[in-house]
Design an enzyme around this catalytic site. Structure first.
Site, PDB file in Angstrom:
ATOM      1  N   GLY A  68     -27.222   1.092  65.168  1.00 33.71           N
ATOM      2  CA  GLY A  68     -28.113   2.240  65.330  1.00 33.71           C
ATOM      3  C   GLY A  68     -27.310   3.529  65.392  1.00 33.71           C
ATOM      4  O   GLY A  68     -26.176   3.593  64.931  1.00 33.71           O
TER       5      GLY A  68
ATOM      6  N   HIS B 136     -20.477  -1.056  66.011  1.00 29.85           N
ATOM      7  CA  HIS B 136     -20.449   0.108  65.136  1.00 29.85           C
ATOM      8  C   HIS B 136     -19.845   1.276  65.920  1.00 29.85           C
ATOM      9  O   HIS B 136     -20.384   1.679  66.951  1.00 29.85           O
ATOM     10  CB  HIS B 136     -21.867   0.485  64.698  1.00 29.85           C
ATOM     11  CG  HIS B 136     -22.427  -0.378  63.617  1.00 29.85           C
ATOM     12  ND1 HIS B 136     -22.735  -1.702  63.819  1.00 29.85           N
ATOM     13  CD2 HIS B 136     -22.739  -0.100  62.318  1.00 29.85           C
ATOM     14  CE1 HIS B 136     -23.223  -2.210  62.682  1.00 29.85           C
ATOM     15  NE2 HIS B 136     -23.230  -1.257  61.759  1.00 29.85           N
TER      16      HIS B 136
ATOM     17  N   GLU C 291     -17.862   5.825  63.012  1.00 30.47           N
ATOM     18  CA  GLU C 291     -18.430   6.074  61.677  1.00 30.47           C
ATOM     19  C   GLU C 291     -18.642   7.581  61.521  1.00 30.47           C
ATOM     20  O   GLU C 291     -17.927   8.258  60.796  1.00 30.47           O
ATOM     21  CB  GLU C 291     -19.737   5.317  61.500  1.00 30.47           C
ATOM     22  CG  GLU C 291     -20.387   5.545  60.152  1.00 30.47           C
ATOM     23  CD  GLU C 291     -21.704   4.800  59.998  1.00 30.47           C
ATOM     24  OE1 GLU C 291     -22.252   4.841  58.883  1.00 30.47           O
ATOM     25  OE2 GLU C 291     -22.192   4.183  60.967  1.00 30.47           O
TER      26      GLU C 291
ATOM     27  N   ASP D  88     -22.749  -2.455  53.796  1.00 28.86           N
ATOM     28  CA  ASP D  88     -23.542  -1.819  54.842  1.00 28.86           C
ATOM     29  C   ASP D  88     -24.994  -2.254  54.716  1.00 28.86           C
ATOM     30  O   ASP D  88     -25.386  -3.248  55.307  1.00 28.86           O
ATOM     31  CB  ASP D  88     -23.411  -0.297  54.829  1.00 28.86           C
ATOM     32  CG  ASP D  88     -23.801   0.316  56.178  1.00 28.86           C
ATOM     33  OD1 ASP D  88     -24.098  -0.459  57.108  1.00 28.86           O
ATOM     34  OD2 ASP D  88     -23.789   1.547  56.316  1.00 28.86           O
ATOM     35  N   ASP D  89     -25.827  -1.536  53.962  1.00 34.12           N
ATOM     36  CA  ASP D  89     -27.229  -1.931  53.832  1.00 34.12           C
ATOM     37  C   ASP D  89     -27.718  -1.742  52.399  1.00 34.12           C
ATOM     38  O   ASP D  89     -28.086  -0.632  52.006  1.00 34.12           O
ATOM     39  CB  ASP D  89     -28.117  -1.142  54.790  1.00 34.12           C
ATOM     40  CG  ASP D  89     -29.477  -1.792  54.935  1.00 34.12           C
ATOM     41  OD1 ASP D  89     -30.269  -1.721  53.969  1.00 34.12           O
ATOM     42  OD2 ASP D  89     -29.757  -2.385  55.984  1.00 34.12           O
TER      43      ASP D  89
END
Length: 321
Positions: free
Chosen positions: A150, A181, A184, A263-264
């Site tokens: 998130g 995470h 970043e 990643d996504d």
């Protein structure tokens, strides 16, 4: 039902979901708001997504994958009541069961090995205790790790006994593998906190660890694994748009334990093949990319037996590395 959906076609949905220009991490996360309220609470939808993930990865010759997700986001706690099942009938526990069953079918049908990592969400510390309990329950049933995802966890704004840190301490006690995470879009301090206070073994992204020379040298020395995502890093503006200044290039040069990831793919519209090509365009050699693949296997949360078998397969393809 279809008349009530905000998008009438796949093209309309993709227009809002897929990032086509560099934006921000916040914008990337906003994309989930377009489709998760419709998917969450639907067992058949979750089954299909998990199964077809195996199919999609097999098309790109991926043999092992660690897929991460939030069980709570797929449960019906967030679903649209017009489409979802009766509230409370598709719990986070049910989600994990459903995903595991679908992945088992996908693994068999597409000759791929999949383990899962369950995500705590930074904006929902009240979920973290249940997430770690699910990790404990399914520890020998496909779940190999816990993650914090998130909006990036902000150091200094959370007590040492916050729910996230409690969950990660519990995970460490139970031998559940840990990734966070950090670094970043946030500072190097977030990476340090993940290592020191959450006992992270891997760091998602971690680009800004390079901003702290002492921390960076620690990562190199201790071979902390950094899960880099080249395309994502540009699309979220985590890294300079000048690809030649990308931290991954320095990671390669300095012998950092890195891997290259997507990643996504839903939000970024990319594949692992795309990220490898992007890394090549940045100046990474074939050997650099192969090294990242070996690093990924060695730093995976798979069993020692599975890692040995995977590395033997890599040696057959790429030679000793």
């Amino acid at each position: 039902m279809l008349d009530s959906l905000p998008h009438k076609t796949v093209e309309e949905l993709n227009r809002d979901v897929i990032l086509v220009e560099p934006s921000s991490l916040e914008r990337l996360l906003t994309s989930f708001g377009y489709f998760m309220p419709i998917i969450s609470g639907f067992k058949r939808a979750v089954q299909r997504i998990a199964y077809e993930l195996c199919e999609d990865c097999a098309k790109h010759h991926i043999k092992y994958m660690e897929v991460r997700y939030s069980p709570h986001l797929f449960s019906n706690s967030l679903s649209d009541p017009e489409f979802a099942q009766t509230p409370g009938t598709f719990t986070p526990h049910d989600v994990v069961e459903t995903v595991n069953e679908a992945l088992a079918r996908g693994m068999k049908d597409f000759d791929i090995k999949v383990n899962t990592i369950l995500c705590c969400m930074t904006n929902r510390p009240d979920w973290s205790k249940e997430v770690v309990n699910l990790c404990k329950w399914y520890k020998c049933k496909g779940v190999v790790g816990i993650d914090l995802a998130g909006q990036e966890f902000e150091p200094g704004k959370h007590y040492d006994d916050c729910e996230h840190k409690q969950a990660f301490r519990e995970a460490a006690k139970w031998g559940i593998r840990r990734t966070v995470h950090a670094g970043e879009i946030g500072t190097s301090e977030a990476v340090k906190e993940a290592l020191d206070h959450m006992q992270a073994e891997r760091i998602g992204h971690g680009y800004h660890a390079i901003d702290d020379p002492e921390l960076y040298q620690r990562i190199v020395k201790e071979q902390v694994h950094l899960e880099t995502c080249p395309i994502s890093s540009i699309m979220t503006k985590a890294c300079d748009k000048d690809e030649q200044k990308h931290p991954l290039k320095q990671f390669v040069k300095d012998g950092v334990n890195y891997s290259i990831n997507t990643d996504d793919p839903v939000v970024l519209g990319n594949t692992l093949t795309d990220d490898y090509k992007f890394a090549q365009d940045m100046g990474l050699s074939d050997e650099d990319i192969i090294r990242g693949i070996f690093n990924a296997v060695r730093s995976s949360f798979a069993s020692d037996t599975d890692k040995k078998l995977m590395e033997e397969e890599l040696v057959k393809v790429y030679g000793q590395y």
